[in-house]
Motif scaffolding. Structure first.
Motif, PDB file in Angstrom:
ATOM      1  N   THR A  54     -27.070 -49.104  14.232  1.00  0.00           N
ATOM      2  CA  THR A  54     -25.585 -48.608  13.977  1.00  0.00           C
ATOM      3  C   THR A  54     -24.671 -49.780  14.632  1.00  0.00           C
ATOM      4  N   GLY A  55     -23.400 -49.616  14.044  1.00  0.00           N
ATOM      5  CA  GLY A  55     -22.445 -50.439  14.386  1.00  0.00           C
ATOM      6  C   GLY A  55     -21.483 -50.621  13.457  1.00  0.00           C
ATOM      7  N   SER A  56     -20.442 -51.381  13.678  1.00  0.00           N
ATOM      8  CA  SER A  56     -19.242 -51.547  12.994  1.00  0.00           C
ATOM      9  C   SER A  56     -19.474 -52.558  11.862  1.00  0.00           C
ATOM     10  N   LYS A  57     -20.431 -53.277  11.728  1.00  0.00           N
ATOM     11  CA  LYS A  57     -20.839 -54.346  10.814  1.00  0.00           C
ATOM     12  C   LYS A  57     -21.989 -53.951  10.151  1.00  0.00           C
ATOM     13  N   HIS A  58     -22.006 -53.941   8.637  1.00  0.00           N
ATOM     14  CA  HIS A  58     -23.259 -53.851   7.733  1.00  0.00           C
ATOM     15  C   HIS A  58     -23.424 -54.951   6.746  1.00  0.00           C
ATOM     16  N   PHE A  59     -24.683 -55.026   6.719  1.00  0.00           N
ATOM     17  CA  PHE A  59     -25.154 -56.189   5.485  1.00  0.00           C
ATOM     18  C   PHE A  59     -26.573 -55.665   5.073  1.00  0.00           C
ATOM     19  N   GLU A  79     -23.606 -56.997  16.681  1.00  0.00           N
ATOM     20  CA  GLU A  79     -23.875 -58.088  16.895  1.00  0.00           C
ATOM     21  C   GLU A  79     -22.873 -59.084  16.026  1.00  0.00           C
ATOM     22  N   THR A  80     -23.121 -60.621  16.442  1.00  0.00           N
ATOM     23  CA  THR A  80     -22.096 -61.436  16.031  1.00  0.00           C
ATOM     24  C   THR A  80     -22.837 -62.087  14.616  1.00  0.00           C
ATOM     25  N   THR A  81     -23.963 -62.459  14.886  1.00  0.00           N
ATOM     26  CA  THR A  81     -24.762 -63.059  13.808  1.00  0.00           C
ATOM     27  C   THR A  81     -26.055 -62.451  13.221  1.00  0.00           C
ATOM     28  N   VAL A  82     -26.501 -62.836  12.141  1.00  0.00           N
ATOM     29  CA  VAL A  82     -27.833 -62.237  11.333  1.00  0.00           C
ATOM     30  C   VAL A  82     -28.738 -62.147  12.320  1.00  0.00           C
ATOM     31  N   GLY A  83     -29.049 -63.284  12.981  1.00  0.00           N
ATOM     32  CA  GLY A  83     -30.196 -63.333  13.693  1.00  0.00           C
ATOM     33  C   GLY A  83     -30.420 -62.605  14.832  1.00  0.00           C
ATOM     34  N   GLU A  84     -29.155 -62.259  15.554  1.00  0.00           N
ATOM     35  CA  GLU A  84     -29.020 -61.640  16.713  1.00  0.00           C
ATOM     36  C   GLU A  84     -29.075 -60.341  16.248  1.00  0.00           C
ATOM     37  N   ALA A  85     -28.719 -59.655  15.305  1.00  0.00           N
ATOM     38  CA  ALA A  85     -28.971 -58.352  14.669  1.00  0.00           C
ATOM     39  C   ALA A  85     -30.364 -58.224  14.300  1.00  0.00           C
ATOM     40  N   LEU A  86     -31.194 -58.874  13.781  1.00  0.00           N
ATOM     41  CA  LEU A  86     -32.391 -58.880  13.360  1.00  0.00           C
ATOM     42  C   LEU A  86     -33.464 -58.756  14.428  1.00  0.00           C
ATOM     43  N   GLN A  87     -33.177 -59.579  15.381  1.00  0.00           N
ATOM     44  CA  GLN A  87     -33.678 -59.764  16.742  1.00  0.00           C
ATOM     45  C   GLN A  87     -33.915 -58.638  17.551  1.00  0.00           C
ATOM     46  N   LYS A  88     -32.616 -58.131  17.445  1.00  0.00           N
ATOM     47  CA  LYS A  88     -32.190 -56.701  18.261  1.00  0.00           C
ATOM     48  C   LYS A  88     -33.059 -55.478  17.944  1.00  0.00           C
ATOM     49  N   SER A 132     -29.391 -71.612  10.132  1.00  0.00           N
ATOM     50  CA  SER A 132     -30.354 -70.817  10.487  1.00  0.00           C
ATOM     51  C   SER A 132     -29.809 -69.392  10.759  1.00  0.00           C
ATOM     52  N   ALA A 133     -30.347 -68.236  10.667  1.00  0.00           N
ATOM     53  CA  ALA A 133     -29.928 -66.905  10.948  1.00  0.00           C
ATOM     54  C   ALA A 133     -29.384 -66.614  12.151  1.00  0.00           C
ATOM     55  N   ASP A 134     -29.734 -67.206  13.147  1.00  0.00           N
ATOM     56  CA  ASP A 134     -29.177 -66.874  14.571  1.00  0.00           C
ATOM     57  C   ASP A 134     -27.647 -67.715  14.575  1.00  0.00           C
ATOM     58  N   LEU A 135     -27.385 -68.642  13.665  1.00  0.00           N
ATOM     59  CA  LEU A 135     -26.099 -69.602  13.732  1.00  0.00           C
ATOM     60  C   LEU A 135     -25.330 -68.931  12.533  1.00  0.00           C
ATOM     61  N   THR A 136     -25.960 -67.878  11.814  1.00  0.00           N
ATOM     62  CA  THR A 136     -24.970 -67.511  10.555  1.00  0.00           C
ATOM     63  C   THR A 136     -24.186 -66.264  11.090  1.00  0.00           C
ATOM     64  N   GLU A 137     -22.761 -66.366  11.054  1.00  0.00           N
ATOM     65  CA  GLU A 137     -21.985 -65.027  11.378  1.00  0.00           C
ATOM     66  C   GLU A 137     -22.490 -64.079  10.268  1.00  0.00           C
ATOM     67  N   ILE A 138     -22.416 -62.858  10.608  1.00  0.00           N
ATOM     68  CA  ILE A 138     -22.252 -61.569   9.770  1.00  0.00           C
ATOM     69  C   ILE A 138     -21.221 -61.557   8.847  1.00  0.00           C
ATOM     70  N   THR A 139     -21.332 -61.481   7.656  1.00  0.00           N
ATOM     71  CA  THR A 139     -20.177 -61.230   6.596  1.00  0.00           C
ATOM     72  C   THR A 139     -20.200 -59.952   5.883  1.00  0.00           C
ATOM     73  N   GLU A 140     -19.368 -58.994   6.074  1.00  0.00           N
ATOM     74  CA  GLU A 140     -19.471 -57.719   5.191  1.00  0.00           C
ATOM     75  C   GLU A 140     -19.962 -57.904   3.785  1.00  0.00           C
ATOM     76  N   ASN A 141     -20.631 -56.910   3.131  1.00  0.00           N
ATOM     77  CA  ASN A 141     -20.730 -57.187   1.689  1.00  0.00           C
ATOM     78  C   ASN A 141     -21.622 -58.469   1.251  1.00  0.00           C
ATOM     79  N   THR A 142     -22.555 -58.819   2.337  1.00  0.00           N
ATOM     80  CA  THR A 142     -23.302 -59.878   2.051  1.00  0.00           C
ATOM     81  C   THR A 142     -24.743 -59.509   2.109  1.00  0.00           C
TER      82      THR A 142
END
Length: 150
Positions: A54-59, A79-88, A132-142
């Motif tokens: 859950t959260g305000s960002k979706h991808f 979370e801020t990055t793709v890697g952080e979200a997937l690890q969490k 890398s995924a942990d350095l990639t900021e989440i972008t909506e609609n991606t």
């Protein structure tokens, strides 16, 4: 303010529909679950996009294993990055390398370069990622993809 909130809601819905369709499903076929669901089992056996977090960002996340089998996820996070979200969410595991997180396991599937020359490649909207995924900021609609490659 209400108009902005309505626009954001529509944008998130469009993103979710895009992800479900891009994984070969229609919006009506998308299955919604919680993060406590065993994501890999659900996605692999149902063939439907699974909503996690859950959260305000979706991808969208597409996972392609060595045999070409796909699992699709719609990720919600703060979370801020793709890697952080997937690890969490427990979808990825890896170790720190010279260029960021070196992903070794995705959705319970391990790629072992030392054993058979396979690794998890990271893509953004179908293009091989330069970060890398942990350095990639989440972008909506991606749509992000992790794919076993050799």
């Amino acid at each position: 303010m209400k108009k902005l909130k309505a626009l954001l809601t529509v944008a998130v819905l469009i993103a979710l529909i895009f992800t479900a369709v891009s994984c070969g499903k229609t919006a009506s076929d998308t299955q919604t679950t919680t993060a406590e669901t065993t994501a890999g089992t659900t996605a692999a056996t149902s063939g439907e996009a699974v909503e996690l977090g859950t959260g305000s960002k979706h991808f969208g996340l597409r996972v392609v294993d060595a045999s070409g089998e796909e699992s699709c996820f719609i990720i919600g996070t703060d979370e801020t990055t793709v890697g952080e979200a997937l690890q969490k969410l427990g979808l990825i595991e890896g170790e720190e390398g010279d260029y960021g997180l070196y992903i070794k396991s995705v959705n319970g599937i391990t790629a072992d370069y030392d054993k058979d020359g396979t690794y998890w490649a990271f893509y953004i909207n179908g293009e091989y990622a330069t970060t890398s995924a942990d350095l990639t900021e989440i972008t909506e609609n991606t749509e992000y993809m992790l794919k076993v490659e050799k």
